[in-house]
Design an enzyme around this catalytic site. Sequence first.
Site, PDB file in Angstrom:
ATOM      1  CG  ASP A  60      -1.687   0.995   1.388  1.00 12.80           C
ATOM      2  OD1 ASP A  60      -1.567   2.196   0.763  1.00 12.80           O
ATOM      3  OD2 ASP A  60      -2.789   1.071   2.108  1.00 12.80           O
ATOM      4  CB  VAL A  61       1.803   3.518  -2.697  1.00 14.67           C
ATOM      5  CG1 VAL A  61       2.319   2.490  -3.614  1.00 14.67           C
ATOM      6  CG2 VAL A  61       0.506   4.231  -2.963  1.00 14.67           C
ATOM      7  CG  ASN A  87       0.875   2.723 -12.594  1.00 15.43           C
ATOM      8  OD1 ASN A  87       0.368   3.570 -13.491  1.00 15.43           O
ATOM      9  ND2 ASN A  87       0.043   1.955 -11.951  1.00 15.43           N
ATOM     10  CE1 TYR A 152      -6.110  10.519 -10.945  1.00 18.76           C
ATOM     11  CE2 TYR A 152      -6.426  12.237 -12.764  1.00 18.76           C
ATOM     12  CZ  TYR A 152      -5.891  11.090 -12.146  1.00 18.76           C
ATOM     13  OH  TYR A 152      -5.233  10.293 -13.232  1.00 18.76           O
ATOM     14  CB  THR A 187      -7.645   1.963 -16.737  1.00 17.66           C
ATOM     15  OG1 THR A 187      -7.785   3.569 -16.169  1.00 17.66           O
ATOM     16  CG2 THR A 187      -6.397   2.139 -17.839  1.00 17.66           C
TER      17      THR A 187
HETATM   18  N1  LIG Z   1      -6.486   6.231 -16.867  1.00  9.77           N
HETATM   19  C1  LIG Z   1      -6.390   7.383 -16.955  1.00  9.77           C
HETATM   20  O1  LIG Z   1      -7.187   8.020 -17.856  1.00  9.77           O
HETATM   21  C2  LIG Z   1      -5.019   7.974 -16.458  1.00  9.77           C
HETATM   22  C3  LIG Z   1      -4.638   9.191 -17.112  1.00  9.77           C
HETATM   23  C4  LIG Z   1      -3.794   9.974 -16.640  1.00  9.77           C
HETATM   24  C5  LIG Z   1      -3.015   9.254 -15.437  1.00  9.77           C
HETATM   25  N2  LIG Z   1      -3.331   8.209 -15.113  1.00  9.77           N
HETATM   26  C6  LIG Z   1      -2.527   7.401 -13.807  1.00  9.77           C
HETATM   27  O2  LIG Z   1      -2.177   6.280 -14.296  1.00  9.77           O
HETATM   28  C7  LIG Z   1      -1.977   5.552 -13.219  1.00  9.77           C
HETATM   29  C8  LIG Z   1      -2.643   4.160 -13.135  1.00  9.77           C
HETATM   30  O3  LIG Z   1      -4.109   4.567 -13.474  1.00  9.77           O
HETATM   31  P1  LIG Z   1      -5.065   3.248 -14.088  1.00  9.77           P
HETATM   32  O4  LIG Z   1      -5.959   4.159 -14.967  1.00  9.77           O
HETATM   33  O5  LIG Z   1      -4.327   2.129 -14.538  1.00  9.77           O
HETATM   34  O6  LIG Z   1      -5.730   2.914 -12.954  1.00  9.77           O
HETATM   35  P2  LIG Z   1      -6.664   1.563 -12.392  1.00  9.77           P
HETATM   36  O7  LIG Z   1      -7.660   1.941 -11.396  1.00  9.77           O
HETATM   37  O8  LIG Z   1      -6.727   0.756 -13.491  1.00  9.77           O
HETATM   38  O9  LIG Z   1      -5.324   0.741 -11.552  1.00  9.77           O
HETATM   39  C9  LIG Z   1      -4.776   1.257 -10.400  1.00  9.77           C
HETATM   40  C10 LIG Z   1      -4.111   0.360  -9.578  1.00  9.77           C
HETATM   41  O10 LIG Z   1      -3.497   0.887  -8.658  1.00  9.77           O
HETATM   42  C11 LIG Z   1      -3.735   0.040  -7.317  1.00  9.77           C
HETATM   43  N3  LIG Z   1      -3.890   0.779  -6.136  1.00  9.77           N
HETATM   44  C12 LIG Z   1      -4.856   1.569  -5.751  1.00  9.77           C
HETATM   45  N4  LIG Z   1      -4.421   2.357  -4.507  1.00  9.77           N
HETATM   46  C13 LIG Z   1      -3.432   1.744  -4.181  1.00  9.77           C
HETATM   47  C14 LIG Z   1      -2.354   1.947  -2.883  1.00  9.77           C
HETATM   48  N5  LIG Z   1      -2.795   2.460  -2.123  1.00  9.77           N
HETATM   49  N6  LIG Z   1      -1.201   1.149  -3.085  1.00  9.77           N
HETATM   50  C15 LIG Z   1      -1.143   0.343  -4.151  1.00  9.77           C
HETATM   51  N7  LIG Z   1      -1.478   0.277  -5.272  1.00  9.77           N
HETATM   52  C16 LIG Z   1      -2.899   0.733  -5.257  1.00  9.77           C
HETATM   53  C17 LIG Z   1      -5.313  -0.628  -7.716  1.00  9.77           C
HETATM   54  O11 LIG Z   1      -5.463  -1.795  -6.854  1.00  9.77           O
HETATM   55  C18 LIG Z   1      -4.949  -0.913  -9.159  1.00  9.77           C
HETATM   56  O12 LIG Z   1      -4.435  -2.150  -9.389  1.00  9.77           O
HETATM   57  C19 LIG Z   1      -2.525   6.323 -12.011  1.00  9.77           C
HETATM   58  O13 LIG Z   1      -1.361   6.943 -11.276  1.00  9.77           O
HETATM   59  C20 LIG Z   1      -3.464   7.457 -12.503  1.00  9.77           C
HETATM   60  O14 LIG Z   1      -3.621   8.508 -12.044  1.00  9.77           O
HETATM   61  C21 LIG Z   1      -4.418   7.368 -15.549  1.00  9.77           C
END
Ligand SMILES: NC(=O)c1ccc[n+]([C@@H]2O[C@H](COP(=O)([O-])OP(=O)(O)OC[C@H]3O[C@@H](n4cnc5c(N)ncnc54)[C@H](O)[C@@H]3O)[C@@H](O)[C@H]2O)c1
Length: 256
Positions: A60-61, A87, A152, A187
Amino acid sequence: MPQQLSGKTAIVTGSATGIGFAIASRLAAEGANVVVSDIDEAAAKEASAKIPGSAAIACDVRDEDQVKALVEGSVERFGALHVMVPNAGVARAMPLVEMDLAAWREVTSVNLDGVFLAIRHAAPAIVAAGGGSIVTLGSVTALAGAPLIGHYAASKAAVVNLTKTAATELRSHNVRVNAVLPGFVGTQLVTGQAESFEEQSGMPAGGFAALMDQKQGRLGTVEEVADAVLFLAADSASFCNGTGLLLDGGLNASLF
Ligand SMILES: NC(=O)c1ccc[n+]([C@@H]2O[C@H](COP(=O)([O-])OP(=O)(O)OC[C@H]3O[C@@H](n4cnc5c(N)ncnc54)[C@H](O)[C@@H]3O)[C@@H](O)[C@H]2O)c1
């Protein structure tokens, strides 16, 4: 062609699914020893089983002891650490005036505290390995206001700024620190909030998808983000430091 990360070890937090899983898979395909890390231990193990040669370590980060143990466990498992990709991230759609402090912290503790802790504990290990790269996940929302995801967007703007500070502090230790700034990617983080976003914005069903078509042309893919992370993680980006690589289909390029 030689693999770009052969002999290197990389940690990707939040990599059981989504963008993180695509990054972990991409870095492994380029020869890295990858540590698949996630708050969901069972999901991390399942994801790791799909990436040959990888290891799974739950973390858990938000928890400093767990982040420290993640770095130590990765070094123990593979001998050194060269690449960190903080990430893990979360999002919840709600207007600022309805957001209590707990809701604010639910997002910022993962998206900002989690990135700080990852840099804080990975950097010394990367320095000890002789250098390497940290690639953070910013977002196009770091660059402008983002209705209904104020926590966010603020956390992502802070991550981009933190990335720049880390880049300058760590440069003399041969550690590059850069961010990718994706637009909206298909996602769970985005699709899981679309309905709530539509309801709270007074949009008809399907309004979010239409907005994406208009603003970005389409949703981005996890593979497109993973390719950008690989570029910044590998030596091909040897003169990139403290930069933010925007990949948003042109979302940020135009007011209309
Ligand atoms: N999806 C988008 O459009 C988008 C756009 C820009 C940036 N991002 C960034 O990319 C990264 C990944 O996003 P995603 O879309 O794959 O999200 P997602 O929800 O599909 O996956 C997120 C993952 O993080 C894990 N997670 C959540 N809380 C956690 C914690 N406290 N400790 C460890 N792991 C934890 C979850 O279990 C999950 O596996 C994030 O930082 C998000 O902000 C996503």
